[in-house]
Design an enzyme around this catalytic site. Structure first.
Site, PDB file in Angstrom:
ATOM      1  N   LYS A 121       0.823  -1.225   0.000  1.00  0.00           N
ATOM      2  CA  LYS A 121       0.000   0.000   0.000  1.00  0.00           C
ATOM      3  C   LYS A 121       0.846   1.259   0.000  1.00  0.00           C
ATOM      4  CE  LYS A 121      -1.304  -0.249   4.926  1.00  0.00           C
ATOM      5  NZ  LYS A 121      -0.687   0.755   5.723  1.00  0.00           N
TER       6      LYS A 121
ATOM      7  N   LYS B 195       5.274   1.741   0.125  1.00  0.00           N
ATOM      8  CA  LYS B 195       6.478   1.593  -0.697  1.00  0.00           C
ATOM      9  C   LYS B 195       7.093   0.225  -0.460  1.00  0.00           C
ATOM     10  CE  LYS B 195       8.374   6.281  -0.677  1.00  0.00           C
ATOM     11  NZ  LYS B 195       9.546   6.983  -0.155  1.00  0.00           N
TER      12      LYS B 195
ATOM     13  N   LYS C 250      20.502   4.111   9.924  1.00  0.00           N
ATOM     14  CA  LYS C 250      21.942   3.889   9.783  1.00  0.00           C
ATOM     15  C   LYS C 250      22.606   4.970   8.924  1.00  0.00           C
ATOM     16  CE  LYS C 250      20.733   1.432  12.254  1.00  0.00           C
ATOM     17  NZ  LYS C 250      19.483   0.817  12.723  1.00  0.00           N
TER      18      LYS C 250
ATOM     19  N   GLU D 139      13.186   5.967  30.776  1.00  0.00           N
ATOM     20  CA  GLU D 139      12.824   4.557  30.564  1.00  0.00           C
ATOM     21  C   GLU D 139      12.039   4.035  31.762  1.00  0.00           C
ATOM     22  OE1 GLU D 139      13.015   1.981  28.238  1.00  0.00           O
ATOM     23  OE2 GLU D 139      12.070   0.873  29.871  1.00  0.00           O
TER      24      GLU D 139
ATOM     25  N   VAL E 165       6.571   8.014  32.653  1.00  0.00           N
ATOM     26  CA  VAL E 165       6.089   9.298  32.132  1.00  0.00           C
ATOM     27  C   VAL E 165       4.575   9.323  32.273  1.00  0.00           C
ATOM     28  CG1 VAL E 165       5.898  10.754  30.082  1.00  0.00           C
ATOM     29  CG2 VAL E 165       8.031   9.530  30.549  1.00  0.00           C
TER      30      VAL E 165
ATOM     31  N   HIS F 270      45.938 -10.683  11.250  1.00  0.00           N
ATOM     32  CA  HIS F 270      46.457  -9.581  12.062  1.00  0.00           C
ATOM     33  C   HIS F 270      46.868  -8.431  11.140  1.00  0.00           C
ATOM     34  CE1 HIS F 270      48.523  -7.488  15.271  1.00  0.00           C
ATOM     35  NE2 HIS F 270      49.564  -7.353  14.473  1.00  0.00           N
TER      36      HIS F 270
HETATM   37  C1  LIG Z   1      13.452   3.268  13.481  1.00  0.00           C
HETATM   38  C2  LIG Z   1      13.590   1.785  13.231  1.00  0.00           C
HETATM   39  C3  LIG Z   1      14.852   1.240  13.105  1.00  0.00           C
HETATM   40  C4  LIG Z   1      14.997  -0.120  12.878  1.00  0.00           C
HETATM   41  N1  LIG Z   1      16.262  -0.635  12.743  1.00  0.00           N
HETATM   42  C5  LIG Z   1      16.421  -1.960  12.534  1.00  0.00           C
HETATM   43  C6  LIG Z   1      17.724  -2.506  12.365  1.00  0.00           C
HETATM   44  O1  LIG Z   1      18.746  -1.803  12.391  1.00  0.00           O
HETATM   45  N2  LIG Z   1      17.830  -3.839  12.152  1.00  0.00           N
HETATM   46  C7  LIG Z   1      16.723  -4.663  12.118  1.00  0.00           C
HETATM   47  O2  LIG Z   1      16.871  -5.861  11.944  1.00  0.00           O
HETATM   48  N3  LIG Z   1      15.476  -4.163  12.255  1.00  0.00           N
HETATM   49  C8  LIG Z   1      15.298  -2.842  12.463  1.00  0.00           C
HETATM   50  N4  LIG Z   1      14.030  -2.330  12.577  1.00  0.00           N
HETATM   51  C9  LIG Z   1      12.872  -3.264  12.509  1.00  0.00           C
HETATM   52  C10 LIG Z   1      12.535  -3.617  11.055  1.00  0.00           C
HETATM   53  O3  LIG Z   1      12.274  -2.435  10.353  1.00  0.00           O
HETATM   54  C11 LIG Z   1      11.343  -4.555  11.013  1.00  0.00           C
HETATM   55  O4  LIG Z   1      11.603  -5.676  11.812  1.00  0.00           O
HETATM   56  C12 LIG Z   1      11.046  -5.024   9.580  1.00  0.00           C
HETATM   57  O5  LIG Z   1      10.759  -3.930   8.758  1.00  0.00           O
HETATM   58  C13 LIG Z   1       9.879  -6.015   9.576  1.00  0.00           C
HETATM   59  O6  LIG Z   1       9.564  -6.349   8.259  1.00  0.00           O
HETATM   60  P1  LIG Z   1       8.075  -6.767   7.857  1.00  0.00           P
HETATM   61  O7  LIG Z   1       8.148  -7.193   6.433  1.00  0.00           O
HETATM   62  O8  LIG Z   1       7.517  -7.700   8.848  1.00  0.00           O
HETATM   63  O9  LIG Z   1       7.211  -5.441   8.024  1.00  0.00           O
HETATM   64  P2  LIG Z   1       7.338  -3.993   7.337  1.00  0.00           P
HETATM   65  O10 LIG Z   1       8.714  -3.708   6.906  1.00  0.00           O
HETATM   66  O11 LIG Z   1       6.701  -3.059   8.295  1.00  0.00           O
HETATM   67  O12 LIG Z   1       6.446  -4.128   6.033  1.00  0.00           O
HETATM   68  C14 LIG Z   1       5.065  -4.296   6.088  1.00  0.00           C
HETATM   69  C15 LIG Z   1       4.503  -3.684   4.829  1.00  0.00           C
HETATM   70  O13 LIG Z   1       3.152  -4.088   4.668  1.00  0.00           O
HETATM   71  C16 LIG Z   1       2.434  -3.018   4.079  1.00  0.00           C
HETATM   72  N5  LIG Z   1       0.994  -3.268   4.360  1.00  0.00           N
HETATM   73  C17 LIG Z   1       0.411  -3.338   5.579  1.00  0.00           C
HETATM   74  N6  LIG Z   1      -0.887  -3.631   5.442  1.00  0.00           N
HETATM   75  C18 LIG Z   1      -1.149  -3.746   4.116  1.00  0.00           C
HETATM   76  C19 LIG Z   1      -2.312  -4.047   3.346  1.00  0.00           C
HETATM   77  N7  LIG Z   1      -3.497  -4.320   3.907  1.00  0.00           N
HETATM   78  N8  LIG Z   1      -2.190  -4.067   2.001  1.00  0.00           N
HETATM   79  C20 LIG Z   1      -1.008  -3.814   1.400  1.00  0.00           C
HETATM   80  N9  LIG Z   1       0.130  -3.528   2.078  1.00  0.00           N
HETATM   81  C21 LIG Z   1       0.063  -3.516   3.420  1.00  0.00           C
HETATM   82  C22 LIG Z   1       3.016  -1.785   4.735  1.00  0.00           C
HETATM   83  O14 LIG Z   1       2.787  -0.628   3.960  1.00  0.00           O
HETATM   84  C23 LIG Z   1       4.494  -2.154   4.837  1.00  0.00           C
HETATM   85  O15 LIG Z   1       5.239  -1.674   3.745  1.00  0.00           O
HETATM   86  C24 LIG Z   1      13.849  -0.959  12.780  1.00  0.00           C
HETATM   87  C25 LIG Z   1      12.574  -0.405  12.886  1.00  0.00           C
HETATM   88  C26 LIG Z   1      12.438   0.945  13.113  1.00  0.00           C
HETATM   89  C27 LIG Z   1      11.053   1.523  13.203  1.00  0.00           C
END
Ligand SMILES: Cc1cc2nc3c(=O)[nH]c(=O)nc-3n(C[C@H](O)[C@H](O)[C@H](O)COP(=O)(O)OP(=O)(O)OC[C@H]3O[C@@H](n4cnc5c(N)ncnc54)[C@H](O)[C@@H]3O)c2cc1C
Length: 464
Positions: free
Chosen positions: A34, A36, A50, A201, A235, A439
């Site tokens: 839905k 990117k 990063k 925290e 908080v 090393h």
């Molecule tokens: C600030 C931040 C920093 C992070 N840093 C790290 C890191 O350094 N290393 C690490 O391992 N993890 C990190 N994470 C966690 C990581 O981003 C997530 O674990 C990962 O993105 C999970 O992938 P996913 O595919 O489950 O979900 P997502 O990446 O959230 O993807 C889910 C997708 O589904 C789409 N979607 C949802 N519902 C629908 C629908 N009904 N129809 C169509 N599309 C839909 C959404 O638009 C989204 O693009 C970080 C997270 C955050 C917020």
């Protein structure tokens, strides 16, 4: 033979990796997103944070350049360029994923999906509704920011991690509610840029689940960087009147922080993406979709992967789950093993862990021994002047099997993988000791800590 049709809902790390793997194994694949492709990790998570970490590191390296004989005058932070650089990296990587999906002939549909029945998915697109017939469905809808019940939490101007990635002007002060991974990464980023940081925290320590000795080291480093951390503090209210005031209670005493900005970093929780799970009878567990260790839900042709399963909310777990789900759909018998998952935290210095912490080893009543080595005793690290930190390796005292490792220090997030491979393959500490490490490299800290578990490191003498 007719190709299996797999429809994946969500194009984040779990979904898009599953799509590529499914195409490689010969499936016909629909991927619905839905927003990117790349999801949270590429667009608003792992990668953009990063990029900011690297900008912050560059700034502090320049400030410390004199020691290396390099004179730099008047270095300053230009946030507009910091953000532009971050956006450029994200754009390139998202473009790369789009290219890969195209090359693998994945049918990417932009729109919001819902599951109509076990074999039908509908997509609300800009051009109207599209209906897809499918053999299998993989739900990969990710997670959302978890908001805790604090009075005034929806006050305009309060940041989540998403907005904190786009601050084109630096505030003078920032209160970060939550000292978990995301909160602490932002604390070190914005502190390096010169922002006055106050972390609050609720729990008794920052970074829950991380080895205590490591969090203590990070807290003392944070103190030297003038990052103020208050733990065991709840908080209760956030108010805006020009600046923000953040009221918290610690040990029955109330205190108020006066800050220019507030960032909520109280964690994330699975998101079902608006899917009609109840109607279909898909079982949930707490706030996550219930899956077995092949990622199958209670419905035989519907799988779920990534943050929505609520297992370990990390990108590399999501992509691994995506691969395992698809391989099972395509007839291979694979299971996920959550015991050996490395975790990488991009504070300054970095932290990485895998396997058991010392506290967990005690809790499990394991007869263990610990090897340690300080980073300041490593030759290459000395040349970099990144002396802070140490490595710990935990082994079973009797069998010498490696059980866990925690590292704080430069390159920790890269170093952890030697030990991840060792633990995954049930290696003994002698397997690491008898492996020649080049090393001068940072990896020698692993060799030295391994030696320390059974008799003493070569380049350090413990005084205890
Ligand atoms: C600030 C931040 C920093 C992070 N840093 C790290 C890191 O350094 N290393 C690490 O391992 N993890 C990190 N994470 C966690 C990581 O981003 C997530 O674990 C990962 O993105 C999970 O992938 P996913 O595919 O489950 O979900 P997502 O990446 O959230 O993807 C889910 C997708 O589904 C789409 N979607 C949802 N519902 C629908 C629908 N009904 N129809 C169509 N599309 C839909 C959404 O638009 C989204 O693009 C970080 C997270 C955050 C917020």
């Amino acid at each position: 033979m007719k190709k299996k049709v797999i429809t994946i809902i969500g194009g984040g790390t779990g979904g898009y990796v599953a799509a590529i793997r499914a195409a490689q194994l010969g499936a016909e694949v629909n991927l619905i997103e839905k927003e990117k492709v790349g999801g949270t990790c590429l667009n608003w998570g792992c990668i953009p944070t990063k990029a900011l970490v690297y900008s912050a590191k560059t700034y502090s390296d320049i400030q410390n350049a004199r020691r290396f004989g390099i004179e730099v005058e008047d270095a300053s932070v230009n946030m507009k360029r910091v953000i532009k650089n971050k956006d450029g990296i994200v754009k390139q990587l998202v473009g790369g994923v789009e290219f890969l999906l195209k090359k693998h002939k994945v049918n990417v549909i932009q729109g919001t999906a819902d599951i109509v029945d076990k074999k039908t998915v509908s997509v609300d697109t800009k051009k109207g509704e599209e209906v897809l017939k499918t053999d299998y469905i993989i739900i990969a809808t990710g997670s959302n920011v978890k908001k805790v019940p604090i009075k005034g939490i929806d006050t305009e101007g309060i940041l989540t991690s998403k907005e904190a990635l786009d601050l084109k002007d630096l505030p003078e002060s920032l209160a970060i509610i939550g000292g978990g991974v995301i909160g602490m990464e932002f604390a070190f980023i914005y502190s390096a840029f010169g922002v006055d940081i106050k972390v609050v925290e609720y729990l008794d320590d920052i970074l829950p689940g991380v080895d205590k000795e490591i969090t203590n080291e990070l807290r003392s480093i944070a103190k030297r960087e003038r990052i103020k951390i208050t733990t065991g503090a709840q908080v209760t209210e956030i108010k805006k009147d020009g600046n923000f005031s953040v009221k918290y209670i610690k040990k029955d005493e109330e205190d108020i922080l006066d800050v220019e900005k507030v960032l909520i970093a109280t964690g994330r929780e699975p998101s079902f993406g608006g899917l009609s799970l109840d109607k279909l009878g898909i079982e949930t567990e707490g706030n996550a979709i219930k899956v077995d260790d092949t990622l199958q839900t209670n419905l035989d042709n519907i799988y779920a992967v990534g943050d929505v399963t609520g297992k370990i909310l990390l990108a590399h777990v999501a992509s691994h789950q995506g691969i395992i789900a698809v391989e099972n759909i395509m007839g291979q018998e694979k299971k996920v093993d959550y015991d050996v998952v490395p975790s990488a935290i991009f504070t300054k210095p970095e932290i990485a862990t895998v396997g058991l912490t010392e506290e967990e080893a005690v809790e499990k009543d394991i007869d263990f021994t610990v090897g340690k080595f300080p980073f300041r005793a490593n030759g290459k690290i000395k040349t970099m002047n990144k002396r802070k930190g140490f490595i710990k390796i935990i082994i079973d005292k009797n069998t010498h099997q490696i059980l866990g490792s925690s590292i704080i220090g430069v390159h920790a997030t890269d170093l952890i993988h030697e030990l991840t491979l060792a633990i995954k393959n049930e290696l003994k500490i002698e397997d690491v000791i008898e492996t020649i490490h080049a090393h001068p490299t940072t990896s020698e800290v692993i060799h030295e800590a391994a030696l320390d578990t059974i008799g003493g490191a070569l380049h350090y003498v413990r005084i205890n």
